[in-house]
Design a protein around this motif. Sequence first.
Motif: not given
Length: 420
Positions: A92, A96-98, A100-101, A135, A138, A143, A147, A149-150
């Motif tokens: 992640v 990056g978060q987006d 990764a999600d 995780w 949430e 955050w 790090h 995935p949401h």
Amino acid sequence: MLFLNKPALILLGILATGIHAWLPDGIRDANQFNQSIHDAPGNSTFSKRNLPGFDKIRGVNLGSLFVFEPWMASGQWNNMGCGPYKSEFDCVVGIGQDRADAVFQQHYSTWITQADIARIKSYGLNTIRIPLGYWLFEPIIYWDSEHFPHGHVAFPYLEQICEWAAQAGLYVIIDLHAAPGAQQANQPFTGQYAPNAGFYKPWQYDRAYQMLSWITEVIHRWPAFRTVGMLEILNEPSQDPSVTTGLLDQYYPGAYAAIRAREAKIGIGGDQSLHVQVMNTLWGSGNPETFLTDKQFMAYDDHRYAKWDSSVAVNKNAYIADACRNNRFSNWPTIVGEFSLSVPDNVQWNGDWHPDSNKDFYNRWFAAQIIRYERDTNGWIFWSWKTQLGDYRWSYQEAVAAGVIPSNAASINRGACDGF
């Protein structure tokens, strides 16, 4: 597949515990959320408190679904763009978060399908164990420094897996496989390749209690979770007593109390209480019962990997003898929640151990382990259902395809321990 759109978060106040539980938007309205599991279809043969209504648990782990272990599925890991990284945390950060999600959502939607659940059932198995990371909940994540995935991306798929399992009549064990701060160092099954085991602190325990409390209410109130009957509060803690400060006297009693408090708050008791599971004494982190003043509806987990046991001589007779003679009786009731057919790394591809040319041995070794586990414990759960290793010794479905494990789990060679 249900709920494919990325949901928003809704925070619901849970005043009794002072925390918030979140629900992905569009999954349940308030009336559905508050529906008793007694009203859920297909629940008549299951009781939360009691182990399922069959003689022995026979099951598989859904490894690398919600807690990805890169060693098990390097092809999938590489395709997700995570190839250079050792853990979910690292991936992640790296991609990056987006992104990764998005890639983890694709993984959740394809790694285990309804066809997998149907095949598990068709093989005479009756249980799945689902490893989760902390995780998923949430509100307890920092955050700025953690790090992953949401959780709201993963949750709909957890619900869907449990619904498929319920429809198939499979018993479900949910396992806190990855704890805040990591319960072992340098282990991707904690979700992070942490240099130190950072879990063993009161404030980390508090975060785990919050996650366990939340998932307890989800299990009891959401119909899809109607055949979840057991909640494991920590997978494979460190075996180093200099590290595990407070594990036995603080965390285990505290986690048990948090689950029971949430059940009491929502009016759950009697034969609908969850079994609360911990690693048993044989695991090597101490006797988990030492400081438990209430052991009602406790259960215990035994992991047995001869591969890493230096006391077992590396020859076939020794492996069969160990499987047949090694007494797994410990805290009661125990389930052997992880085992495999893998042998030490330095010999596993040699001629005497190669999976292609030694199927008769692996067939007998599997049967010998099952005989012992079913004699000493309440059953067994193989690690894992699926891998990308090209090695059936870690993959139940590939072992069945290879003829090493029978297509009916009850039809093993009951004479495998004869002579031992």
